[in-house]
Design a protein around this motif. Sequence first.
Motif, short mmCIF file in Angstrom:
data_model
loop_
_atom_site.label_atom_id
_atom_site.label_comp_id
_atom_site.label_asym_id
_atom_site.label_seq_id
_atom_site.Cartn_x
_atom_site.Cartn_y
_atom_site.Cartn_z
N ILE A 79 26.21 13.79 -2.00
CA ILE A 79 25.89 12.99 -3.19
C ILE A 79 25.25 13.87 -4.26
O ILE A 79 25.15 13.48 -5.41
CB ILE A 79 24.96 11.80 -2.84
CG1 ILE A 79 23.69 12.27 -2.14
CG2 ILE A 79 25.70 10.78 -1.96
CD1 ILE A 79 22.66 11.18 -1.94
N ASN A 80 24.84 15.07 -3.86
CA ASN A 80 24.09 15.97 -4.73
C ASN A 80 25.04 17.02 -5.34
O ASN A 80 25.59 17.85 -4.62
CB ASN A 80 23.00 16.62 -3.88
CG ASN A 80 22.19 17.67 -4.61
OD1 ASN A 80 22.49 18.04 -5.74
ND2 ASN A 80 21.16 18.15 -3.94
N ILE A 81 25.21 16.97 -6.65
CA ILE A 81 26.17 17.87 -7.32
C ILE A 81 25.75 19.34 -7.19
O ILE A 81 26.61 20.22 -7.06
CB ILE A 81 26.37 17.45 -8.81
CG1 ILE A 81 27.53 18.23 -9.46
CG2 ILE A 81 25.12 17.65 -9.66
CD1 ILE A 81 28.88 17.76 -9.07
N VAL A 82 24.46 19.60 -7.17
CA VAL A 82 24.01 21.00 -7.05
C VAL A 82 24.38 21.52 -5.66
O VAL A 82 24.79 22.68 -5.50
CB VAL A 82 22.49 21.13 -7.31
CG1 VAL A 82 22.07 22.59 -7.29
CG2 VAL A 82 22.11 20.49 -8.64
N PRO A 90 14.18 7.24 -0.58
CA PRO A 90 14.17 7.15 -2.04
C PRO A 90 15.50 6.63 -2.56
O PRO A 90 16.54 6.87 -1.94
CB PRO A 90 13.93 8.60 -2.49
CG PRO A 90 14.14 9.46 -1.31
CD PRO A 90 14.03 8.62 -0.09
N SER A 91 15.46 5.91 -3.68
CA SER A 91 16.73 5.44 -4.22
C SER A 91 17.45 6.62 -4.89
O SER A 91 16.82 7.58 -5.31
CB SER A 91 16.54 4.28 -5.18
OG SER A 91 15.58 4.62 -6.13
N ILE A 92 18.77 6.52 -4.92
CA ILE A 92 19.58 7.61 -5.46
C ILE A 92 19.35 7.71 -6.97
O ILE A 92 19.49 6.72 -7.68
CB ILE A 92 21.07 7.37 -5.15
CG1 ILE A 92 21.26 7.38 -3.63
CG2 ILE A 92 21.96 8.43 -5.81
CD1 ILE A 92 22.69 7.15 -3.18
N ASN A 102 16.05 15.94 -10.50
CA ASN A 102 15.20 15.00 -9.77
C ASN A 102 14.95 15.51 -8.35
O ASN A 102 15.88 15.88 -7.64
CB ASN A 102 15.89 13.63 -9.74
CG ASN A 102 14.93 12.51 -9.40
OD1 ASN A 102 14.19 12.61 -8.43
ND2 ASN A 102 14.94 11.47 -10.21
N THR A 103 13.69 15.50 -7.91
CA THR A 103 13.37 16.03 -6.57
C THR A 103 13.81 15.08 -5.46
O THR A 103 13.80 15.46 -4.29
CB THR A 103 11.86 16.29 -6.42
OG1 THR A 103 11.18 15.08 -6.75
CG2 THR A 103 11.39 17.42 -7.31
N ALA A 104 14.23 13.87 -5.83
CA ALA A 104 14.68 12.92 -4.79
C ALA A 104 15.92 13.43 -4.06
O ALA A 104 16.14 13.11 -2.90
CB ALA A 104 14.96 11.56 -5.41
N ASP A 125 18.71 27.10 -4.63
CA ASP A 125 17.55 26.49 -5.27
C ASP A 125 16.96 25.47 -4.29
O ASP A 125 17.44 24.34 -4.18
CB ASP A 125 18.00 25.80 -6.57
CG ASP A 125 16.82 25.22 -7.33
OD1 ASP A 125 15.73 25.08 -6.73
OD2 ASP A 125 17.00 24.90 -8.52
N ILE A 126 15.93 25.89 -3.56
CA ILE A 126 15.42 25.04 -2.46
C ILE A 126 14.68 23.80 -2.96
O ILE A 126 14.37 22.91 -2.18
CB ILE A 126 14.52 25.83 -1.48
CG1 ILE A 126 13.32 26.43 -2.21
CG2 ILE A 126 15.31 26.90 -0.74
CD1 ILE A 126 12.25 26.92 -1.26
#
Lengths: 226, 126
Positions: free
Chosen positions: A80-83, A133-135, A143-145, A11-12
């Motif tokens: 940091i990104n679960i996906v 961007p803040s986490i 969230n696209t961040a 999922d880009i």
Amino acid sequence: MLSTPIVKDLDIDKVYEPAEDTFLFLDMFEQLHEEQYFTNLNSNSTANFVLEIGSGSGLITTFIAEHNIIPRSYNLVSDINIVALRTTLNTFNDNTENTNCDALRCNLADSIRLNQINYLLFNPPYVPSEEIPSIPDADDISNTAWVDLALVGGNDGMLITNNLLNSLNNILAINGEAYILFCARNKHPQVVEKFKSKWTNFQVNCVIQRKCGWEELAIYRFKKMS
Amino acid sequence: MKFITSNFVRCAVKSCDGTEGSFPLNFQDCKLQLEEQEFNEEFIISMLERLDWSALVKVASQLGNNAIPPQKPSLDDINEVLLKDLHSLLLETQIIEGKMICDNCQHVYYIKDGIASFLLPPHLAK
């Protein structure tokens, strides 16, 4: 030529898509593998702990495990990104019979025991930006961040890489090596000189360099000698 | 999270660096799952040297396994039965859900759907 792992269902909008920087890592590891670099270094019989920070799609860790590039390795990945972590585990399981991989949701190597990592790989968010961007909230996975956080690195694109460089001595085991990617706008020759004058127990050298369109990328090896 | 990873993670809070309570974390309310994997004797032996044995015994016991010898076995007295037990514990045992608590700062980390999260709230982040 070693095959490139297949990444399914990426999922880009949520996970960084493999690009020139990712493939530079693959090419570097293939080259080191042909030179038998890692087998020559590991003539003893102890297991190696490999940590990839910010594994994204999981292409790099899967590639080195699939082709057994680092002998007797146990692969940890952090993001940091679960996906991204779920995508990494899927990529790993889809491509290799090797099962020695685990994923941690974590900033850099903050939750890893000190002085244990033998090989660290980091394709950082290196694009210079005015701000980072803040986490987002941990559960706000759409969230696209998250994908921006995989790209932008603040002033000179060095904000995140500098955090890692400052703790490298604590993360690596003795004789441990970190492979870190830079782009020209990171001013890596100056970064490396500054690092070497502060950490005299490290040897630093550029392993591979490439012009990719308007970008110039380089991967350096930081080896902790003592 | 595989059991073996418990031997390599610590509390992520900066002020806990190097404190005794920050490793191993205290595992509680864990749901386990066994995922069969191919036994590789050479790999388990190569791992022995890297393990913090007392942490391994402690976490195993928190998860209900009290069958691990209290002292790290030497290469001379290791046998296939023990290596297979270790393989099953280290690589096949997955912690699917649970909590990990730092005995120094009492921060609670959660494992959900097999992935441990060490992200800190902003006031604790480094």
